[in-house]
Every structure is written in C-alpha cells, then in structure tokens.
Design a protein around this motif. Structure first.
Motif, PDB file in Angstrom:
ATOM      1  N   GLU A  26       2.225   3.055  -4.331  1.00  0.00           N
ATOM      2  CA  GLU A  26       2.232   2.110  -3.094  1.00  0.00           C
ATOM      3  C   GLU A  26       1.345   1.082  -3.413  1.00  0.00           C
ATOM      4  O   GLU A  26       1.765  -0.120  -2.983  1.00  0.00           O
ATOM      5  CB  GLU A  26       1.822   3.083  -1.926  1.00  0.00           C
ATOM      6  N   SER A  29       3.223  -2.228  -4.658  1.00  0.00           N
ATOM      7  CA  SER A  29       4.179  -2.961  -3.849  1.00  0.00           C
ATOM      8  C   SER A  29       3.241  -3.918  -2.832  1.00  0.00           C
ATOM      9  O   SER A  29       2.421  -3.341  -2.047  1.00  0.00           O
ATOM     10  CB  SER A  29       4.988  -2.048  -2.862  1.00  0.00           C
ATOM     11  N   THR A  31       4.010  -4.745   0.375  1.00  0.00           N
ATOM     12  CA  THR A  31       4.141  -4.296   1.682  1.00  0.00           C
ATOM     13  C   THR A  31       3.118  -4.741   2.492  1.00  0.00           C
ATOM     14  O   THR A  31       3.068  -5.181   3.646  1.00  0.00           O
ATOM     15  CB  THR A  31       5.042  -3.126   1.995  1.00  0.00           C
ATOM     16  N   GLN A  78       4.125  -5.876  -8.414  1.00  0.00           N
ATOM     17  CA  GLN A  78       5.302  -6.799  -7.808  1.00  0.00           C
ATOM     18  C   GLN A  78       5.086  -8.228  -7.444  1.00  0.00           C
ATOM     19  O   GLN A  78       4.966  -8.789  -6.321  1.00  0.00           O
ATOM     20  CB  GLN A  78       6.107  -6.183  -6.768  1.00  0.00           C
TER      21      GLN A  78
END
Length: 204
Positions: A26, A29, A31, A78
């Motif tokens: 996680e 990423s 987000t 990313q």
C-alpha cells in the motif's frame, strides 16, 4: 574481508528489511499522497544509509545497487499517478482563481506563489519528479502570461495599465525566483551528496 562483510550486509541486514517493506504494497500507491511521499523518503534514507555507512567498496556499491530488492524498491513507486494527483489538485485551485468575473492580480499571483512553494517544498516534491514539476511550473507561468496578464490589462483603465503591467512583471520575477532557488538548492545538495557517497546524480 570487504567481500564477506558486504555479503553479510546485503544478505543478512538489507534483505529482511527490504522484504518487509515490499510486503507493505500500500505504501507504493499514492492514493494517500502524504503516506506515499513520506514512505518514499524513508526508504531512500534507509538505502542511502547502507550505501554511506555499510558498503565499503565501489564493487560492493555496484553489487548492492543491482540487488533485486534494491531495484524493486527503486522502481515500484507509482510516481506518475502521484504527480497526476498533485497536478489536478493544484491546477483546479489555480483555475478557480482565474474563473472570477474580474481577474485580480493579487489573487492570481498569491495562488501561483502558493502552488510553486508547495510543489517545490518538502511536503510534496520528490526528486524523481523534478522534470515534471519544472514542466508544471512553466505551464503555470505560461497560463499567467497568455491568459491572466492580458485579462488584467484589459480590465485596467488606460492610465493604470502600465502600473498593472509593471506590478505583474515584478510578481513574475518573484515566482521565477521561487523555482530557481529551489532547483539551485537541489542541484547543490545532489552534487555534494554524489561526492560524499559516490552516488551518480539523479539529475543527469
């Protein structure tokens, strides 16, 4: 001796740490942008510590950089998604400043100054995205020059238009200095770092 030392460092110290980090997929990423930013810097700091303090030879340094977990920790982030999220967030803020019925120089310049300070600041900027942030800064400047400035001059009364133009140019120089000073600081830091650690400059 160095060979056995570095084999121990890579196999017994680095590998379990790297594998534990890689299990936390996680963090790669964006987000959660703040977590992504801080996680990347923490991983790079850990990697640099190994290169600076635990790897003793040039051959060992080259071997370390080609270890699969080192390569994976370099490539799995990313970055493009992170940049797009940053770009959209700040672009919308700036466009909101331009959508006012009357474009106010103070509002536009303050918005641009805030954006540049943020994207080149310690809470947003990441070195692998330097080229993209530079391009974003140039796009912001172009938007001001090609759209905002003509609108501001158009809205100004004739006697005041020269003063508005001079004020805007002064503000533009200030905006450019924000980017220039930050880039110069980054290049200087990276140059010193490459000398002390033997690390090739990311900027090349």
């Amino acid at each position: 001796i160095d060979h056995y030392h570095e084999k121990f460092v890579i196999g017994s110290l680095w590998r379990p740490l790297a594998e534990a980090i890689l299990e936390r997929s996680e963090i790669f990423s964006p987000t959660h942008m703040e977590r992504f930013h801080d996680s990347y810097l923490a991983v790079i700091k850990l990697r640099d510590y190994f290169e600076e303090h635990l790897i003793r030879s040039r051959q060992g340094l080259n071997s370390f950089r080609n270890v699969p977990t080192v390569v994976k920790l370099r490539n799995d982030w990313q970055f493009n998604v992170y940049f797009q999220l940053i770009f959209r967030s700040y672009a919308s803020k700036f466009e909101d400043a331009l959508k006012k019925g009357k474009i106010e120089r103070k509002l536009v310049i303050e918005s641009a100054e805030e954006i540049l300070s943020d994207i080149w600041g310690d809470r947003v900027f990441l070195m692998p995205l330097m080229t993209k942030f530079l391009r974003m800064s140039l796009q912001l400047e172009g938007r001001i020059r090609l759209f905002a400035i003509p609108k501001m001059l158009e809205q100004a009364t004739l006697p005041a238009s020269n003063e508005v133009g001079n004020q805007v140019m002064h503000n533009m120089k200030k905006l450019n200095s924000i980017v220039k000073e930050r880039i110069e600081a980054l290049v200087k830091d990276e140059h010193l770092r490459s000398q002390t650690l033997g690390i090739h400059s990311i900027l090349n």
